[in-house]
Design a protein around this motif. Structure first.
Motif, PDB file in Angstrom:
ATOM      1  N   UNK A  60       0.811  -1.220   0.000  1.00 13.68           N
ATOM      2  CA  UNK A  60       0.000   0.000   0.000  1.00 13.68           C
ATOM      3  C   UNK A  60       0.846   1.273   0.000  1.00 13.68           C
ATOM      4  N   UNK A  61       2.034   1.210   0.600  1.00 16.94           N
ATOM      5  CA  UNK A  61       2.859   2.432   0.617  1.00 16.94           C
ATOM      6  C   UNK A  61       3.385   2.799  -0.765  1.00 16.94           C
ATOM      7  N   UNK A  62       3.297   1.878  -1.727  1.00 18.09           N
ATOM      8  CA  UNK A  62       3.723   2.176  -3.094  1.00 18.09           C
ATOM      9  C   UNK A  62       2.563   2.672  -3.953  1.00 18.09           C
ATOM     10  N   UNK A  63       1.381   2.817  -3.371  1.00 18.31           N
ATOM     11  CA  UNK A  63       0.211   3.254  -4.130  1.00 18.31           C
ATOM     12  C   UNK A  63      -0.005   4.762  -4.078  1.00 18.31           C
ATOM     13  N   UNK A  64       0.938   5.508  -3.564  1.00 15.47           N
ATOM     14  CA  UNK A  64       0.759   6.945  -3.432  1.00 15.47           C
ATOM     15  C   UNK A  64       0.606   7.624  -4.792  1.00 15.47           C
ATOM     16  N   UNK A  65       1.338   7.142  -5.780  1.00 19.95           N
ATOM     17  CA  UNK A  65       1.234   7.710  -7.122  1.00 19.95           C
ATOM     18  C   UNK A  65       1.029   6.590  -8.141  1.00 19.95           C
ATOM     19  N   UNK A  66      -0.145   5.966  -8.140  1.00 24.52           N
ATOM     20  CA  UNK A  66      -0.360   4.845  -9.064  1.00 24.52           C
ATOM     21  C   UNK A  66      -0.494   5.329 -10.518  1.00 24.52           C
ATOM     22  N   UNK A  67      -0.103   4.466 -11.428  1.00 26.29           N
ATOM     23  CA  UNK A  67      -0.285   4.774 -12.844  1.00 26.29           C
ATOM     24  C   UNK A  67      -1.782   4.725 -13.143  1.00 26.29           C
ATOM     25  N   UNK A  68      -2.231   5.601 -14.014  1.00 28.72           N
ATOM     26  CA  UNK A  68      -3.655   5.623 -14.375  1.00 28.72           C
ATOM     27  C   UNK A  68      -4.027   4.344 -15.115  1.00 28.72           C
ATOM     28  N   UNK A  69      -5.232   3.893 -14.878  1.00 23.51           N
ATOM     29  CA  UNK A  69      -5.813   2.734 -15.555  1.00 23.51           C
ATOM     30  C   UNK A  69      -4.940   1.487 -15.429  1.00 23.51           C
ATOM     31  N   UNK A  70      -4.300   1.323 -14.291  1.00 20.40           N
ATOM     32  CA  UNK A  70      -3.479   0.129 -14.059  1.00 20.40           C
ATOM     33  C   UNK A  70      -4.153  -0.726 -13.004  1.00 20.40           C
ATOM     34  N   UNK A  71      -4.308  -2.012 -13.279  1.00 21.59           N
ATOM     35  CA  UNK A  71      -4.864  -2.925 -12.279  1.00 21.59           C
ATOM     36  C   UNK A  71      -3.792  -3.200 -11.233  1.00 21.59           C
ATOM     37  N   UNK A  72      -4.200  -3.179  -9.970  1.00 18.70           N
ATOM     38  CA  UNK A  72      -3.235  -3.351  -8.883  1.00 18.70           C
ATOM     39  C   UNK A  72      -3.783  -4.359  -7.882  1.00 18.70           C
ATOM     40  N   UNK A  73      -2.935  -5.297  -7.484  1.00 20.15           N
ATOM     41  CA  UNK A  73      -3.254  -6.202  -6.379  1.00 20.15           C
ATOM     42  C   UNK A  73      -2.552  -5.691  -5.136  1.00 20.15           C
TER      43      UNK A  73
END
Length: 192
Positions: free
Chosen positions: A178-191
């Motif tokens: 979760x700490x790497x989700x601060x700046x997620x790429x747009x329209x990217x699926x994330x687990x």
């Protein structure tokens, strides 16, 4: 928790609090950082002062030694339980064994203190030192329980993390912390 993670990545070892080593606050020891006694929940300033004062004359070499040298009004059963859970007494015994034997050791220590304070002496003019109570042996807590107790006493994990055993599986499944989700790429699926 973030700083602890950064320290581990930098090769800096984070050491749990220790009644023979820790001061009031965190301190650097070589290439490691030792937790201070103030970090342990339920251990107040008066208890810390009492521990440091008693330790200044001599290190604690056993659980009974610790209990017999403490002022039970300042370092009570709840304080000792918190220290055990946090790992601050690992240098003098196993956590499960210390917790199991706490009532009997405290009782023996209080009897000794009462005799000492009343001035009872042997015929040779020395305070009678009672035999150290026998510690009942018990299997040490498993990692899960040890970590749960650390979390309760400190607010986070020091000696490990419950998810560490799944680290390889997380990599295999492309799990994103979760700490790497601060700046997620747009329209990217994330687990997560």
């Amino acid at each position: 928790v973030t700083y602890i993670g950064e320290c581990r990545e930098m090769g800096i070892e984070i050491l749990p609090p220790d009644l023979n080593e820790s001061s009031r606050e965190f301190k650097v020891i070589g290439n490691s950082i030792r937790f201070g006694l103030e970090a342990v929940k339920g251990v107040g300033s008066s208890a810390i002062d009492s521990i440091i004062e008693a330790r200044n004359s001599e290190r604690f070499d056993s659980f009974y030694d610790f209990c017999s040298r403490m002022d039970s009004r300042r370092v009570n059963k709840k304080v000792i339980e918190s220290l055990i859970k946090a790992g601050a007494m690992d240098s003098i015994g196993k956590r499960a064994q210390l917790m199991l034997n706490l009532p009997s050791v405290m009782e023996a220590a209080m009897r000794f203190q009462k005799e000492r304070d009343s001035g009872q002496e042997s015929m040779f003019g020395t305070i009678h030192q009672p035999a150290t109570p026998r510690m009942i042996d018990v299997e040490e807590w498993d990692e899960s329980k040890r970590l749960m107790m650390e979390k309760e006493a400190l607010g986070f994990y020091i000696t490990g993390h419950p998810l560490n055993k799944y680290r390889e599986k997380f990599i295999e499944l492309s799990i994103t912390p979760t700490h790497e989700l601060q700046e997620p790429d747009e329209k990217r699926d994330v687990n997560i």
